[in-house]
Design an enzyme around this catalytic site. Structure first.
Site, PDB file in Angstrom:
ATOM      1  N   THR A   1      44.469  39.756  36.339  1.00  0.00           N
ATOM      2  CA  THR A   1      45.835  40.291  36.392  1.00  0.00           C
ATOM      3  C   THR A   1      46.767  39.472  37.278  1.00  0.00           C
ATOM      4  O   THR A   1      47.821  39.962  37.692  1.00  0.00           O
ATOM      5  CB  THR A   1      45.805  41.750  36.901  1.00  0.00           C
ATOM      6  OG1 THR A   1      45.118  41.793  38.156  1.00  0.00           O
ATOM      7  CG2 THR A   1      45.113  42.653  35.904  1.00  0.00           C
ATOM      8  N   LYS A   2      46.403  38.225  37.570  1.00  0.00           N
ATOM      9  CA  LYS A   2      47.276  37.379  38.369  1.00  0.00           C
ATOM     10  C   LYS A   2      48.402  36.807  37.505  1.00  0.00           C
ATOM     11  O   LYS A   2      48.506  37.103  36.310  1.00  0.00           O
ATOM     12  CB  LYS A   2      46.471  36.256  39.014  1.00  0.00           C
ATOM     13  CG  LYS A   2      45.391  36.747  39.965  1.00  0.00           C
ATOM     14  CD  LYS A   2      45.950  37.575  41.116  1.00  0.00           C
ATOM     15  CE  LYS A   2      44.860  37.941  42.101  1.00  0.00           C
ATOM     16  NZ  LYS A   2      45.330  38.820  43.193  1.00  0.00           N
ATOM     17  N   VAL A   3      49.241  35.975  38.116  1.00  0.00           N
ATOM     18  CA  VAL A   3      50.405  35.421  37.411  1.00  0.00           C
ATOM     19  C   VAL A   3      49.959  34.667  36.159  1.00  0.00           C
ATOM     20  O   VAL A   3      50.550  34.802  35.085  1.00  0.00           O
ATOM     21  CB  VAL A   3      51.229  34.508  38.338  1.00  0.00           C
ATOM     22  CG1 VAL A   3      52.419  33.909  37.582  1.00  0.00           C
ATOM     23  CG2 VAL A   3      51.723  35.293  39.552  1.00  0.00           C
TER      24      VAL A   3
END
Length: 374
Positions: free
Chosen positions: A199-201
């Site tokens: 769910t990171k950038v």
């Protein structure tokens, strides 16, 4: 870095004040995987190269080009990157003191301890939730500081720079962002770490990238990517990033600017929707990446009221970090020594903001924000 992304902390079912929602629930976070991404991974799988290989090297080259003159090393996780940043600087197994913010993921402690160093947990600033330089001892210089750009808010790197011999930027929530002077986050400190968690950038499921300004430090950590036998044995861990994961990360990295622009558009849209009595998230500034959109309630009662209002509209709002997960509490330290972090966990309301959020979902979030009770 926040472990709460995968398993959001639930705080019960607070009283609700909004009308029942229409449509499927909106998650708090989620990855954006495009057909372009799928094609890149499929190509990697069909190539027969599953271990670290040409795609991993290409990802390193792409980061090194964007953050020139930093040297890039792909790693298995953001935690591994932080550990290797300390070891590459020669601090491994020395007991060196490393300052970390208390408001953050326990992986910060894991990385420091895995490197054989000693964590020093520090309170945060009210506005940006980043490590407060004023809390550090002015009389003595630390071995290292890990400056987390929390929720995309830039830490005060210029104030932290003279406080420690080694300045490590934790950019796991800030890839593509800049500080108030327009400098790219990740290209300012002695080392920088990015995460490719789901769910990171940008995402590869797992994995990360370590940038280092010192070539000698970079060469020291490269041995953790080399599976060959050592001429003289020294213990090391496998921190390599496999090619299929690198292919996914590289595909997303190539459209990073579009991803960041979309996040900024969403944040602006949510701010415009807020009623007059609700202040926008503190710390939001031009140039940064809105990794989280965190409203600040007056107290826990209002926090729970807002969360209940949003959840009743089918929106997975979240407080992010419960008090017991603050790093000073994890280490059994006195809560009264960390007043800002203790206050923040009882006031933060994080609203869904991620690259995969659709226009229809963004409309529903904005509508629910408009109706937030006083």
């Amino acid at each position: 870095m926040t472990s709460q992304e995968a398993h959001p902390q639930r705080t019960g079912e607070p009283a609700t004040t909004s009308a029942p929602h229409h449509g499927p629930p909106i998650p708090h976070n989620g990855p954006l995987v495009t057909e372009e991404d799928i094609a890149a991974v499929t190509e990697a799988l069909r190539s027969g190269w599953l271990a670290s290989g040409p795609r991993t090297a290409a990802l390193e080259e792409a980061f090194a080009e964007r953050f020139h003159p930093m040297h890039a090393c792909a790693v298995s996780s953001g935690t591994a990157g932080l550990t290797l940043a300390l070891r590459g600087a020669g601090l491994g197994d020395t007991g060196a003191t490393v300052a970390v913010p208390t408001y953050g993921c326990s992986a910060l402690l894991d990385a420091v301890l895995a490197a054989g160093c000693t964590p020093m947990v520090v309170d945060i600033t009210e506005r940006t939730l980043t490590l407060d330089p004023e809390r550090l001892d002015r009389a003595s210089r630390l071995d290292a500081v890990i400056a987390v750009h929390t929720h995309g808010h830039p830490a005060d790197l210029d104030a932290l720079r003279p406080k420690a011999a080694l300045l490590v930027e934790d950019c796991c929530q800030s890839l593509g962002g800049h500080d108030e002077q327009g400098r790219p986050l990740g290209g300012i400190g002695d080392a920088a770490v990015f995460s490719f968690y789901a769910t990171k950038v940008i995402s590869a499921g797992e994995g990360g990238m370590l940038l280092q300004s010192d070539r000698a430090a970079w060469e020291r950590v490269r041995v953790h990517q080399d599976p060959a036998a050592r001429e003289i044995y020294t213990p090391r861990f496998n921190h390599r990033l496999p090619d299929p994961a690198a292919a996914l990360a590289l595909s997303q990295f190539r459209r990073l600017d579009r991803i960041v622009a979309h996040r900024r558009t969403l944040a602006a849209r949510f701010t415009a929707a807020l009623p007059p009595h609700i202040a926008p998230p503190p710390g939001l500034a031009p140039g940064q990446v809105p990794y989280r959109y965190c409203l600040r309630a007056a107290d826990r009662a209002q926090q729970q009221q807002w969360i209940g209002h949003l959840r009743a509209a089918g929106i997975s709002a979240d407080p992010l970090i419960p008090a017991r997960h603050l790093l000073h509490r994890q280490l059994g330290l006195e809560p009264q020594e960390y007043p800002v972090a203790e206050r923040v966990v009882d006031s933060t309301v994080s609203v869904p903001l991620f690259a995969a959020l659709t226009d229809e979902q963004a409309h529903r979030v904005a509508a629910a924000l408009t109706g937030l009770p006083d």
